[in-house]
Design a protein around this motif. Structure first.
Motif, PDB file in Angstrom:
ATOM      1  N   UNK A  90       0.830  -1.197   0.000  1.00 28.31           N
ATOM      2  CA  UNK A  90       0.000   0.000   0.000  1.00 28.31           C
ATOM      3  C   UNK A  90       0.869   1.253   0.000  1.00 28.31           C
ATOM      4  N   UNK A  91       1.912   1.261   0.820  1.00 32.75           N
ATOM      5  CA  UNK A  91       2.790   2.426   0.903  1.00 32.75           C
ATOM      6  C   UNK A  91       3.485   2.683  -0.435  1.00 32.75           C
ATOM      7  N   UNK A  92       4.001   1.616  -1.059  1.00 32.04           N
ATOM      8  CA  UNK A  92       4.691   1.774  -2.347  1.00 32.04           C
ATOM      9  C   UNK A  92       3.737   2.330  -3.399  1.00 32.04           C
ATOM     10  N   UNK A  93       2.505   1.835  -3.418  1.00 33.09           N
ATOM     11  CA  UNK A  93       1.520   2.322  -4.392  1.00 33.09           C
ATOM     12  C   UNK A  93       1.203   3.806  -4.164  1.00 33.09           C
ATOM     13  N   UNK A  94       1.056   4.193  -2.894  1.00 25.27           N
ATOM     14  CA  UNK A  94       0.768   5.604  -2.572  1.00 25.27           C
ATOM     15  C   UNK A  94       1.920   6.508  -2.978  1.00 25.27           C
ATOM     16  N   UNK A  95       3.151   6.080  -2.660  1.00 25.08           N
ATOM     17  CA  UNK A  95       4.325   6.888  -2.989  1.00 25.08           C
ATOM     18  C   UNK A  95       4.486   7.013  -4.502  1.00 25.08           C
ATOM     19  N   UNK A  96       4.238   5.926  -5.226  1.00 22.31           N
ATOM     20  CA  UNK A  96       4.352   5.971  -6.686  1.00 22.31           C
ATOM     21  C   UNK A  96       3.333   6.939  -7.288  1.00 22.31           C
ATOM     22  N   UNK A  97       2.121   6.925  -6.761  1.00 25.38           N
ATOM     23  CA  UNK A  97       1.096   7.836  -7.273  1.00 25.38           C
ATOM     24  C   UNK A  97       1.470   9.288  -7.011  1.00 25.38           C
ATOM     25  N   UNK A  98       2.058   9.547  -5.845  1.00 22.32           N
ATOM     26  CA  UNK A  98       2.342  10.932  -5.469  1.00 22.32           C
ATOM     27  C   UNK A  98       3.629  11.457  -6.086  1.00 22.32           C
ATOM     28  N   UNK A 105       2.260  19.331  -8.419  1.00 17.26           N
ATOM     29  CA  UNK A 105       2.674  17.964  -8.711  1.00 17.26           C
ATOM     30  C   UNK A 105       3.732  17.400  -7.794  1.00 17.26           C
ATOM     31  N   UNK A 106       4.348  18.229  -6.930  1.00 14.65           N
ATOM     32  CA  UNK A 106       5.472  17.727  -6.137  1.00 14.65           C
ATOM     33  C   UNK A 106       5.233  17.775  -4.629  1.00 14.65           C
ATOM     34  N   UNK A 107       4.058  18.232  -4.197  1.00 16.63           N
ATOM     35  CA  UNK A 107       3.779  18.230  -2.759  1.00 16.63           C
ATOM     36  C   UNK A 107       3.599  16.796  -2.275  1.00 16.63           C
ATOM     37  N   UNK A 108       3.765  16.531  -0.982  1.00 13.45           N
ATOM     38  CA  UNK A 108       3.584  15.162  -0.466  1.00 13.45           C
ATOM     39  C   UNK A 108       2.122  14.739  -0.470  1.00 13.45           C
ATOM     40  N   UNK A 109       1.878  13.531   0.006  1.00 10.27           N
ATOM     41  CA  UNK A 109       0.512  13.022   0.089  1.00 10.27           C
ATOM     42  C   UNK A 109      -0.350  13.910   0.965  1.00 10.27           C
ATOM     43  N   UNK A 110      -1.627  13.955   0.656  1.00 13.75           N
ATOM     44  CA  UNK A 110      -2.543  14.848   1.360  1.00 13.75           C
ATOM     45  C   UNK A 110      -2.778  14.399   2.793  1.00 13.75           C
ATOM     46  N   UNK A 111      -2.697  15.358   3.724  1.00 17.94           N
ATOM     47  CA  UNK A 111      -3.085  15.069   5.098  1.00 17.94           C
ATOM     48  C   UNK A 111      -4.559  14.717   5.169  1.00 17.94           C
ATOM     49  N   UNK A 112      -5.344  15.193   4.198  1.00 21.74           N
ATOM     50  CA  UNK A 112      -6.779  14.869   4.193  1.00 21.74           C
ATOM     51  C   UNK A 112      -7.037  13.388   3.944  1.00 21.74           C
ATOM     52  N   UNK A 113      -6.028  12.663   3.457  1.00 21.35           N
ATOM     53  CA  UNK A 113      -6.160  11.204   3.381  1.00 21.35           C
ATOM     54  C   UNK A 113      -6.406  10.666   4.787  1.00 21.35           C
ATOM     55  N   UNK A 114      -5.676  11.193   5.750  1.00 23.03           N
ATOM     56  CA  UNK A 114      -5.845  10.779   7.139  1.00 23.03           C
ATOM     57  C   UNK A 114      -7.152  11.327   7.707  1.00 23.03           C
ATOM     58  N   UNK A 115      -7.446  12.599   7.412  1.00 25.97           N
ATOM     59  CA  UNK A 115      -8.657  13.237   7.935  1.00 25.97           C
ATOM     60  C   UNK A 115      -9.903  12.488   7.483  1.00 25.97           C
ATOM     61  N   UNK A 116      -9.992  12.200   6.186  1.00 28.16           N
ATOM     62  CA  UNK A 116     -11.164  11.505   5.646  1.00 28.16           C
ATOM     63  C   UNK A 116     -11.205  10.061   6.131  1.00 28.16           C
ATOM     64  N   UNK A 117     -10.040   9.416   6.202  1.00 28.08           N
ATOM     65  CA  UNK A 117     -10.005   8.031   6.686  1.00 28.08           C
ATOM     66  C   UNK A 117     -10.480   7.943   8.134  1.00 28.08           C
ATOM     67  N   UNK A 118     -10.124   8.925   8.948  1.00 32.62           N
ATOM     68  CA  UNK A 118     -10.599   8.948  10.338  1.00 32.62           C
ATOM     69  C   UNK A 118     -12.111   9.146  10.366  1.00 32.62           C
TER      70      UNK A 118
END
Length: 309
Positions: free
Chosen positions: A217-225, A258-271
């Protein structure tokens, strides 16, 4: 063009993550009510103020629509591709994360360092398109990981950011006066937006065990970002340069998105939806930790490839 030292704002943002971790580990702070505050209060008021002050023109709204469409297309494509390889909750969270990035909590302070006021306004309307994706298509795809279509749509209808966007358009379009004291009061929310948005990553990580680590999962997320999005932003700049022509300032806006890290809202929405927030938090942390090194390198390389440096 990239002659600004980004190290201080980048490390300050990471400091907020560390403070969130301390709050969770030492003070037992629960990130769930903070996620609710961000989604239902702080984000809508922050964007309402920004839109009213930015004066949404047709050109700016076209930027919003274009980024909304791009983020939605990437999310839907990744959702389709991820289904055979991940469980429904992980696939939906991966698709959501692929469609967005930390363009707000993280990227907006960087944009304010790199860009002139006009560029910051352009960035804000692009950011708005991605944020609207997060709280519409992205939220729906995330909810569909465990909720029915009707339940997922009901959750979207309850999200106030969409109504804040409509209200801001009405106020700006009709040129309705907003009292200065109101705008001054709303100004405080933009600081809460960044600080709490980054701290919630640390708060979630403070509750994570080693069992939550999922390398696939981590590798897929990093590749997308850090692979897909930089490539898409570069291709967008090159295509616009070859067709209608764009200013170096707007090219920087697109490359920064295009170069910012993964969204913190991934965590916000997941919570908020209770869909494995710990997995999202680990991936967000890794891309955020890499940001102080990668963002300057990525921007320099992309500016060179696009002929702007």
């Amino acid at each position: 063009m990239l002659d600004v030292d980004l190290s201080q704002p980048l490390w300050m943002l990471l400091t907020f993550v560390g403070l969130g971790w301390i709050c969770a580990r030492r003070l037992a702070v629960d990130p769930r009510p903070i996620a609710t505050l961000l989604i239902y209060i702080i984000a809508p008021l922050t964007f309402f103020r920004g839109l009213v002050l930015g004066g949404p023109s047709v050109d700016y709204l076209l930027l919003t629509a274009a980024l909304f469409a791009l983020a939605s297309a990437i999310c839907l494509a990744v959702s389709y591709l991820a289904r055979p390889f991940f469980a429904p909750q992980e696939a939906s969270l991966l698709a959501f994360s692929a469609g967005t990035g930390n363009t707000g909590y993280f990227g907006l302070p960087i944009a304010m360092v790199l860009l002139p006021p006009e560029g910051v306004t352009q960035y804000l309307f692009c950011l708005l398109g991605i944020t609207l994706f997060e709280f519409s298509v992205g939220y729906y795809i995330s909810a569909r990981g465990q909720f029915s279509v009707r339940q997922s749509l009901t959750k979207i209808v309850r999200l106030p950011l969409i109504y804040a966007f409509i209200a801001a358009l009405i106020v700006a379009g009709l040129e309705l006066p907003v009292p200065g004291t109101v705008l001054e009061g709303l100004d405080y929310f933009k600081y809460c937006y960044t600080v709490l948005g980054m701290m919630i990553i640390g708060m979630t990580l403070g509750r994570v065990s080693m069992r939550a680590i999922d390398s696939r999962f981590i590798i897929a997320c990093v590749a997308a970002r850090y692979v897909l999005w930089p490539l898409v932003s570069l291709l967008a700049v090159l295509a616009l340069q070859a067709s209608i022509g764009i200013s170096p300032q707007f090219a920087m806006v697109l490359l920064l998105l295009g170069v910012v890290p993964m969204a913190a809202n991934v965590v916000v929405v997941a919570i908020e939806l209770n869909i494995r927030p710990e997995k999202g938090a680990i991936a967000v942390l890794l891309t955020t930790l890499a940001a102080p090194l990668l963002i300057p390198l990525y921007l320099s390389a992309l500016l060179t490839l696009s002929g702007l440096q």
